[in-house]
Write a protein that holds these residues in place. Structure first.
Motif, short mmCIF file in Angstrom:
data_model
loop_
_atom_site.label_atom_id
_atom_site.label_comp_id
_atom_site.label_asym_id
_atom_site.label_seq_id
_atom_site.Cartn_x
_atom_site.Cartn_y
_atom_site.Cartn_z
N ALA A 1 3.84 -27.99 -16.06
CA ALA A 1 5.05 -28.47 -15.37
C ALA A 1 5.05 -27.91 -13.94
CB ALA A 1 6.31 -28.02 -16.10
N LYS A 2 5.46 -28.71 -13.01
CA LYS A 2 5.51 -28.30 -11.61
C LYS A 2 6.93 -28.10 -11.11
CE LYS A 2 1.15 -28.11 -11.00
NZ LYS A 2 0.58 -26.77 -10.98
N THR A 3 7.93 -28.46 -11.95
CA THR A 3 9.33 -28.30 -11.55
C THR A 3 10.13 -27.64 -12.66
OG1 THR A 3 9.97 -30.48 -12.37
CG2 THR A 3 9.28 -30.36 -10.06
N ALA A 4 11.23 -27.02 -12.25
CA ALA A 4 12.18 -26.41 -13.18
C ALA A 4 13.49 -26.26 -12.42
CB ALA A 4 11.67 -25.06 -13.67
N SER B 1 15.05 -18.38 -2.74
CA SER B 1 13.60 -18.23 -2.85
C SER B 1 13.28 -17.43 -4.11
CB SER B 1 13.02 -17.53 -1.61
OG SER B 1 13.52 -16.22 -1.50
N THR B 2 12.07 -17.64 -4.59
CA THR B 2 11.56 -16.93 -5.75
C THR B 2 10.04 -16.92 -5.69
OG1 THR B 2 11.48 -16.81 -8.18
CG2 THR B 2 11.68 -19.01 -7.20
N PRO B 3 9.41 -15.85 -6.11
CA PRO B 3 7.95 -15.81 -6.05
C PRO B 3 7.26 -16.73 -7.07
CG PRO B 3 8.81 -13.78 -7.02
CD PRO B 3 9.98 -14.56 -6.54
N ILE B 4 8.01 -17.29 -8.02
CA ILE B 4 7.38 -18.13 -9.06
C ILE B 4 7.23 -19.59 -8.65
CG2 ILE B 4 8.21 -16.61 -10.89
CD1 ILE B 4 10.04 -19.15 -11.60
N ALA B 5 7.78 -19.96 -7.47
CA ALA B 5 7.70 -21.35 -7.03
C ALA B 5 7.45 -21.41 -5.53
CB ALA B 5 8.99 -22.09 -7.37
N GLY B 6 6.77 -22.46 -5.11
CA GLY B 6 6.52 -22.65 -3.69
C GLY B 6 7.76 -23.07 -2.93
N VAL B 7 8.66 -23.80 -3.61
CA VAL B 7 9.88 -24.31 -2.98
C VAL B 7 11.05 -24.11 -3.93
CG1 VAL B 7 11.02 -26.39 -2.06
CG2 VAL B 7 8.55 -26.09 -1.74
N ALA B 8 12.18 -23.68 -3.38
CA ALA B 8 13.43 -23.57 -4.14
C ALA B 8 14.54 -24.14 -3.26
CB ALA B 8 13.73 -22.13 -4.51
N LEU C 1 13.40 -25.86 -8.56
CA LEU C 1 12.15 -25.16 -8.29
C LEU C 1 11.02 -26.18 -8.29
CD1 LEU C 1 12.52 -22.08 -10.66
CD2 LEU C 1 13.14 -22.25 -8.24
N MET C 2 10.24 -26.20 -7.23
CA MET C 2 9.10 -27.10 -7.14
C MET C 2 7.85 -26.29 -6.83
SD MET C 2 11.13 -30.09 -5.06
CE MET C 2 12.19 -28.93 -4.19
N GLU C 3 6.71 -26.86 -7.19
CA GLU C 3 5.44 -26.16 -7.01
C GLU C 3 5.42 -24.87 -7.82
OE1 GLU C 3 4.62 -25.68 -2.80
OE2 GLU C 3 5.35 -27.71 -2.38
N LEU C 4 5.83 -24.97 -9.11
CA LEU C 4 5.78 -23.79 -9.99
C LEU C 4 4.38 -23.22 -10.02
CD1 LEU C 4 7.89 -24.72 -13.16
CD2 LEU C 4 8.48 -23.10 -11.36
#
Length: 156
Positions: free
Chosen positions: A40-43, A63-70, A109-112
């Motif tokens: 999965a790439k989104t959440a 922001s979060t380190p687990i995804a490229g975009v939030a 969240l995108m780019e998980l």
């Protein structure tokens, strides 16, 4: 001597004022996300934001380190079709909790960088217009969960 006492008093006042300024006026309660399948790439992240201050504020970035975009998103109905759209900011007013929940506002969240696994937790940084940055921890609930620790079929 009097000068030294005055300087010491000023230093104490400055440290007390600095400590008060560091107390966030916004609290993030029940920060959670759903588990995702591998690949999965989104959440999404959900939470309740409570403004304990006396002035309106706005959540302007996440922001979060687990995804490229939030991004903060809203779920809207467009010609009978549910769609998610980014919003510039989310208002957080004193006395009225801002609830981010499934089917409403949420952090997209995108780019998980990997799957979200039930029981896992991860860091999230929320940046507010006035309160500044607040670091919180999100907990991953099972896939399909409707809230942190909610029973199936229970409305949040």
């Amino acid at each position: 001597m009097l000068r030294s006492i005055a300087l010491a008093a000023l230093l104490v006042l400055a440290s007390v004022a600095g400590a008060a300024a560091q107390t966030p006026s916004i609290e993030a309660d029940h920060v959670w996300a759903r588990a995702t399948p591998g690949g999965a790439k989104t959440a999404a992240i959900y939470m309740t934001l409570v403004n304990k201050g006396s002035a309106d504020d706005r959540l302007v970035s996440v922001s979060t380190p687990i995804a490229g975009v939030a991004e903060v998103h809203a779920t809207i109905t467009d010609n009978g079709v549910m769609r998610m759209r980014p919003v510039e900011a989310l208002d957080v007013t004193p006395g009225t909790p801002a609830v981010l929940k499934p089917g409403g506002y949420h952090v997209m969240l995108m780019e998980l960088k990997g799957p979200l696994v039930t029981g896992q937790s991860f860091a999230v940084s929320l940046t507010f217009e006035k309160a500044g940055r607040i670091d919180v921890t999100a907990t991953v609930e099972k896939a399909g969960a409707m809230g942190p620790g909610a029973m199936p079929g229970m409305k949040m």
